[in-house]
Design a protein around this motif. Structure first.
Motif, short mmCIF file in Angstrom:
data_model
loop_
_atom_site.label_atom_id
_atom_site.label_comp_id
_atom_site.label_asym_id
_atom_site.label_seq_id
_atom_site.Cartn_x
_atom_site.Cartn_y
_atom_site.Cartn_z
N VAL A 197 53.45 45.01 97.82
CA VAL A 197 54.31 43.82 97.81
C VAL A 197 55.70 44.17 97.29
O VAL A 197 56.72 43.81 97.89
CB VAL A 197 53.69 42.71 96.94
N ILE A 198 55.76 44.87 96.14
CA ILE A 198 57.04 45.22 95.55
C ILE A 198 57.84 46.11 96.50
O ILE A 198 59.07 45.92 96.67
CB ILE A 198 56.83 45.91 94.20
N ALA A 199 57.18 47.05 97.14
CA ALA A 199 57.88 47.93 98.09
C ALA A 199 58.49 47.11 99.23
O ALA A 199 59.62 47.37 99.65
CB ALA A 199 56.91 48.97 98.64
N CYS A 200 57.76 46.11 99.71
CA CYS A 200 58.28 45.26 100.78
C CYS A 200 59.44 44.40 100.28
O CYS A 200 60.45 44.24 100.97
CB CYS A 200 57.17 44.38 101.34
N LEU A 201 59.29 43.85 99.08
CA LEU A 201 60.36 43.01 98.53
C LEU A 201 61.64 43.81 98.34
O LEU A 201 62.75 43.28 98.47
CB LEU A 201 59.92 42.40 97.20
N GLU A 202 61.51 45.09 98.02
CA GLU A 202 62.68 45.95 97.85
C GLU A 202 63.42 46.17 99.18
O GLU A 202 64.63 46.39 99.19
CB GLU A 202 62.26 47.30 97.28
N ARG A 203 62.67 46.08 100.28
CA ARG A 203 63.24 46.44 101.57
C ARG A 203 63.59 45.24 102.45
O ARG A 203 64.37 45.36 103.38
CB ARG A 203 62.24 47.34 102.33
N VAL A 204 63.00 44.08 102.16
CA VAL A 204 63.18 42.91 103.03
C VAL A 204 64.48 42.19 102.74
O VAL A 204 64.87 41.99 101.59
CB VAL A 204 61.99 41.94 102.84
N GLU A 205 65.17 41.78 103.81
CA GLU A 205 66.39 40.98 103.69
C GLU A 205 66.21 39.59 104.29
O GLU A 205 66.82 38.64 103.82
CB GLU A 205 67.55 41.70 104.38
N ARG A 206 65.38 39.47 105.33
CA ARG A 206 65.20 38.19 106.01
C ARG A 206 63.73 37.80 105.93
O ARG A 206 62.85 38.52 106.42
CB ARG A 206 65.65 38.30 107.48
N ALA A 207 63.47 36.66 105.30
CA ALA A 207 62.08 36.26 105.06
C ALA A 207 61.94 34.75 105.21
O ALA A 207 62.94 34.01 105.25
CB ALA A 207 61.63 36.70 103.67
N GLY A 208 60.70 34.29 105.30
CA GLY A 208 60.45 32.86 105.40
C GLY A 208 59.03 32.50 105.01
O GLY A 208 58.15 33.36 104.93
N VAL A 209 58.83 31.23 104.73
CA VAL A 209 57.49 30.68 104.52
C VAL A 209 57.25 29.64 105.60
O VAL A 209 58.18 28.97 106.05
CB VAL A 209 57.34 30.05 103.12
N PHE A 210 55.99 29.52 106.01
CA PHE A 210 55.68 28.67 107.16
C PHE A 210 54.55 27.73 106.83
O PHE A 210 53.44 28.15 106.48
CB PHE A 210 55.31 29.54 108.37
N ALA A 211 54.82 26.43 106.92
CA ALA A 211 53.81 25.41 106.67
C ALA A 211 53.07 25.12 107.97
O ALA A 211 53.61 24.49 108.88
CB ALA A 211 54.47 24.14 106.13
N GLY A 212 51.87 25.62 108.07
CA GLY A 212 51.08 25.44 109.28
C GLY A 212 49.64 25.83 109.01
O GLY A 212 49.16 25.69 107.89
N PRO A 213 48.93 26.34 110.01
CA PRO A 213 47.55 26.79 109.81
C PRO A 213 47.47 27.82 108.68
O PRO A 213 48.38 28.63 108.51
CB PRO A 213 47.18 27.41 111.16
N SER A 214 46.39 27.80 107.94
CA SER A 214 46.28 28.59 106.71
C SER A 214 45.68 29.96 106.92
O SER A 214 44.83 30.18 107.79
CB SER A 214 45.43 27.85 105.68
N TYR A 215 46.11 30.87 106.05
CA TYR A 215 45.38 32.11 105.80
C TYR A 215 44.43 31.78 104.66
O TYR A 215 44.85 31.38 103.57
CB TYR A 215 46.34 33.23 105.39
N HIS A 216 43.13 31.92 104.89
CA HIS A 216 42.12 31.50 103.91
C HIS A 216 41.72 32.67 103.02
O HIS A 216 41.18 33.67 103.51
CB HIS A 216 40.90 30.93 104.62
N VAL A 217 41.99 32.52 101.74
CA VAL A 217 41.63 33.53 100.74
C VAL A 217 40.30 33.11 100.10
O VAL A 217 40.19 32.02 99.55
CB VAL A 217 42.71 33.64 99.65
N THR A 218 39.30 33.97 100.19
CA THR A 218 37.99 33.67 99.62
C THR A 218 37.79 34.51 98.37
O THR A 218 37.92 35.74 98.41
CB THR A 218 36.86 33.98 100.62
N ARG A 219 37.51 33.84 97.27
CA ARG A 219 37.28 34.55 96.01
C ARG A 219 35.91 34.21 95.46
O ARG A 219 35.55 33.04 95.35
CB ARG A 219 38.36 34.18 94.99
#
Length: 352
Positions: A197-219
Motif C-alpha cells: 500500500v505504502i509503495a503504491c501511495l508513494e507512486r500514485v498521482e491520480r486516484a479515486g473512490v467509487f460508491a457502487g458494488p462492494s468488495y466483500h472482506v471476510t474476517r
C-alpha cells in the motif's frame, strides 16, 4: 506458464492460495460471474495439501480466463510476487481467498477508472465478521461518495481520511495501475500488506473512490485469541513507515494532517495490549504485564497519547491508564472490554 489468450486483458485479478479449499470456490466464482468480461484471473497455489490444487485445476480447465500457477513453496510472498509478475492486465486487483466481489463491481468501476485516467481506484468495501465461537456475524460498509483526485497533492491530503476508514490497511480490493504495482513488485518481495500500500501511495498521482458494488472482506475471529509476541513490533514498524510517508509529503508540522496516523496507531496499540493481556498462552501474568508496560513506555506510544489527548473519549477506558503508563490498569481494561464483547453488555463509549 503459457497464456492461453493472446489478447491482453484490461484487468488482472490476482489470488494467492494456501490450503484455502473452504473459501476458494466462492472467491473464484465471484470473479468469473462478473458481467464485465475483459479480465483474467491469475491463481497461484502455494504448496497446498488440501483440495485447493484440484479446485484450481478444475476452474483452469473449464474457463480460458483462469491462469493457474502451482508453486512448491508455502511462502505467500513468493506466491504474490510470482502471480503479480505473471499478470498481463493494464490494471491489477489483488483478491484475498476469503473475500469475494459483489456482482457488477468490475463492470461499474473499470469505466469510472478509465474515464478519469486513474492509477488507483478503491471500491466500496463491506466488512463481514464471523465469530469462531458462536458463528455470529456482524457487517459494516465503508461509506463515501464517489470522488477523484487528479494531482498527487490533492490525493495526499485525502489519504488520512481513507486511512481511518480502514480501506488502506492492505492492497486487497484496490484496482491499481499495473505499471505502478510492478515498479514495486519487481524489486521487492514482501509479506507485509501495508508495504504494498505504502509503495503504491508513494507512486500514485491520480486516484479515486467509487460508491457502487462492494468488495466483500471476510474476517474470521477465532474462538480463542492467541498471544502473538510479534504483534506490537509489527505495529510499531508500520506506524514508523506511515509517519515517514506523511513526512515525505511535508505534513510533519501539520497536526491536522498527521492526526489520522496517530489515531490509527493508538487503536493498534490497544489491540496489541488486548492481545498481550487476554491472548491464550503459557506466558505468566507477570510477563504479560511487563510486555504491556514496555508498550506504554515506548516513545512512539506516548507521543501518540499526547497527540490524541483532545480525543481521549474515542479510546474509552484505555486512554487514561495509557497516559499514566499504568500497565495493570490497562490489563484490567482489556479484560473488561473482553467481558463486554462476549456478553454483549452495551458499554460502548466506556470500553470501546
Amino acid at each position: 506458464m503459457a497464456h492461453r489468450e493472446s489478447k491482453r486483458p484490461l484487468v488482472s485479478v490476482v489470488m494467492v492460495l494456501h490450503n484455502d479449499a473452504d473459501t476458494a470456490v466462492r472467491a473464484i466464482e465471484s470473479v468469473l460471474n462478473q458481467s464485465f468480461e475483459d479480465f483474467e484471473l491469475v491463481v497461484a497455489d502455494c504448496a497446498s495439501s488440501d483440495r485447493t490444487p484440484s479446485i484450481c485445476e478444475r476452474f483452469h480447465d473449464r474457463d480460458i480466463r483462469v491462469e493457474y500457477i502451482h508453486l512448491d513453496t508455502d511462502n505467500l510472498a513468493v506466491g504474490n510476487h510470482t502471480a503479480l509478475c505473471a499478470a498481463r492486465g493494464s490494471y491489477v486487483m489483488m483478491l484475498r481467498p476469503g473475500d469475494w466481489l459483489g456482482g457488477g463491481l468490475l463492470y461499474d468501476v473499470m469505466p469510472f477508472m478509465r474515464a478519469n485516467d486513474l492509477q488507483l481506484a478503491i471500491p466500496t468495501q463491506s466488512f463481514d465478521v464471523y465469530s469462531g465461537r458462536n458463528h455470529e456475524r456482524s457487517s459494516s460498509v465503508t461509506t463515501f461518495n464517489t470522488m477523484t483526485w487528479k494531482t498527487a497533492a490533492d490525493f495526499h491530503h485525502a489519504v488520512g481520511e481513507l486511512l481511518m476508514l480502514g480501506v488502506l490497511d492492505d492492497p486487497f480490493g484496490m484496482i491499481i495501475d499495473a505499471d505502478v504495482m510492478r515498479s514495486f513488485v519487481l524489486s521487492h518481495m514482501s509479506e507485509k500488506p501495508l508495504d504494498v500500500v505504502i509503495a503504491c501511495l508513494e507512486r500514485v498521482e491520480r486516484a479515486g473512490v467509487f460508491a457502487g458494488p462492494s468488495y466483500h472482506v471476510t474476517r474470521q475471529v477465532p474462538a480463542a485469541l492467541s498471544f502473538d509476541p510479534d504483534r506490537y513490533p509489527s505495529c510499531e514498524r508500520e506506524h514508523t513507515e506511515l509517519l515517514d510517508l506523511f513526512r515525505s509529503w511535508g505534513f510533519d508540522l501539520d497536526a491536522e494532517e498527521m492526526e489520522p496516523v496517530y489515531r490509527r496507531y493508538l487503536f493498534d496499540v490497544i489491540s496489541c495490549i488486548d492481545n498481550a493481556c487476554i491472548g491464550h498462552s503459557s506466558v505468566s501474568s507477570v510477563e504479560r504485564t511487563q510486555r504491556v508496560q514496555d508498550m506504554l513506555d515506548d516513545e512512539a506510544t506516548q507521543r501518540a497519547v499526547q497527540r490524541m489527548s483532545h480525543a481521549a473519549r474515542e479510546f474509552g477506558c484505555m486512554y487514561k491508564p495509557m497516559a499514566k503508563k499504568n500497565a495493570a490498569a490497562c490489563c484490567m481494561g482489556s479484560r473488561l472490554r473482553e467481558v463486554a464483547r462476549i456478553s454483549h453488555i452495551p458499554l460502548g463509549p466506556i470500553v470501546r
